[in-house]
Scaffold this active site. Sequence first.
Site, mmCIF file in Angstrom:
data_model
loop_
_atom_site.group_PDB
_atom_site.id
_atom_site.type_symbol
_atom_site.label_atom_id
_atom_site.label_comp_id
_atom_site.label_asym_id
_atom_site.label_seq_id
_atom_site.Cartn_x
_atom_site.Cartn_y
_atom_site.Cartn_z
ATOM 1 N N HIS A 145 0.811 -1.215 0.000
ATOM 2 C CA HIS A 145 0.000 0.000 0.000
ATOM 3 C C HIS A 145 0.846 1.269 0.000
ATOM 4 O O HIS A 145 0.322 2.370 -0.156
ATOM 5 C CB HIS A 145 -0.997 0.009 1.170
ATOM 6 C CG HIS A 145 -0.396 0.248 2.523
ATOM 7 N ND1 HIS A 145 -0.105 -0.775 3.403
ATOM 8 C CD2 HIS A 145 -0.027 1.379 3.170
ATOM 9 C CE1 HIS A 145 0.382 -0.279 4.523
ATOM 10 N NE2 HIS A 145 0.450 1.033 4.402
ATOM 11 N N ASP A 175 0.338 -7.701 1.437
ATOM 12 C CA ASP A 175 0.658 -6.279 1.573
ATOM 13 C C ASP A 175 2.155 -6.014 1.731
ATOM 14 O O ASP A 175 2.584 -5.327 2.660
ATOM 15 C CB ASP A 175 -0.110 -5.651 2.737
ATOM 16 C CG ASP A 175 -0.078 -4.116 2.693
ATOM 17 O OD1 ASP A 175 0.373 -3.557 1.669
ATOM 18 O OD2 ASP A 175 -0.483 -3.483 3.687
ATOM 19 N N SER A 251 4.558 2.894 7.778
ATOM 20 C CA SER A 251 4.277 1.691 6.998
ATOM 21 C C SER A 251 5.475 1.283 6.158
ATOM 22 O O SER A 251 6.043 2.099 5.423
ATOM 23 C CB SER A 251 3.074 1.923 6.076
ATOM 24 O OG SER A 251 1.889 2.039 6.809
#
Length: 502
Positions: A145, A175, A251
């Site tokens: 992402h 992911d 992230s």
Amino acid sequence: MKTLAKTLSIITASALLSTACFAAPPKNANQSAQNSSGRAERQVSQETAAQALTVAEALQTTFRSVSETLLPSVVEVDITETKTYKDPFSGITNPFEFFFGRPDRNSDGDKKKDDGTRKYESKGLGSGVIVRKSGNTFYVLTNNHVAGSASKISIKLNDGREFEGTLVGADARIDIALVSFDSKDDSIPVAKLGDSNDVMPGDICMAFGAPLGYSQSVTQGIVSATGRAESHMSSVSDYIQTDAAINQGNSGGPLVNIYGEVIGINTWIASSSGGSVGLGFAIPINNVKNAIDSFIKNGKIVYGWVGVSLLEVNKDFKAELGVGDMDGAFAGEVFTNSPAFKGGIKPGDFIVELNGRPVKNVNQLVREVGNLEAGSTANFGVIRGGKRISDVTVKVEERAKEDEISNSKMWPGFLAMPLTDDAREQLKIDDKRVSGVVVANVEEKSPAASLRLQNGDVITAVNGKKVTTLAEFYAELSAAQKSVNFDIYSNGGTITTGTYKF
């Protein structure tokens, strides 16, 4: 002022001396003992404080050492995405066109018609960690992402240098993404990957990244839990939960143990405010080690596939299967063209081991099968009909695309459920002599659908043999070699279905 200070000190010293010389002696020996005890306690307290400070300094030294080791391997990932939108005013150059249009617009003489589609660039950032080097190429692990749909990628090192990044591969299911950049600087370090299987709740950990754009940030906490795999989470990965502060921008950054080893990739947080509340989640590094090699070799993750539909079942269902309270994963259906079917796994099997390792639940088995290489063989420990049978050996294949997996190959195409008292009441079956299993979740275009089975039917026999429990039903279904038919109780009567050949 100096003279005053000197005078005050002489007076204070004299007063203390007078007190010492002429003060009354202690009234009793207990008071003297108490004074001695107080001095001893203060001395012990000071020694304890010194020891505690030494421990704190050692811990601080550890944090500094880990930070100095990891920060040069932690990068900021700046991305640009090209997105499209529909422009409601496309082609309009003056207000009159909005109301009256242009008669010559999109005429036959036009070479290109304007469909109103417009493009724009959206910028964002995340974090990453250098995990591999091959020649002059460095590989950065981050989240899908963050970089999975980027049209431009820039990698920024902790010393401020920037490099153009190239997307090597990305996978939305787990992911993660792998980005590469080139540099002749051999001093750029590669992070050491740890063993996330050794991680335990209570372990000290540190999160690195660029939260809210503040690059090269370090936060510290503990591992709150391991093996997080709730229903709303990914089925192909569990997670390490930590209270180390993780925010937007973290992230893709690494979660690190006190030995300076990467144990996870920070991926998401649970928060009602959007900021850290001590509920951060990282993908265990062991879950993505094979993916790094797969990205470099194939540009994608090649998931292993055996072709079994797995289900979590409750204790009542387990009791009917004859497996007691054992952990494992229930094989509800099997694709007839799959490696599992060819290898001998049957609908109704309760899988308790994979390659000698205990299976705790469905998510674990899905992850571990997905990590198996296509072409390799896997041994499944199975309970069938309430008894442990010899291990079933299956040759793993590459997972097919979702649109290539057809319900017509799903055997038997429905899920059998126990005929409990609640089920009898719901189905309005008052005759206690009726026994069998309940048909549920009939798949469209499946073998069950072709036999006209419907949800709520009660199967009382398989190939003419009576069944009263789930264990008996699946045992007879497993025994069927080339064809099968069912006796069905429905609306007060019993009928026999047609024969399905497989």
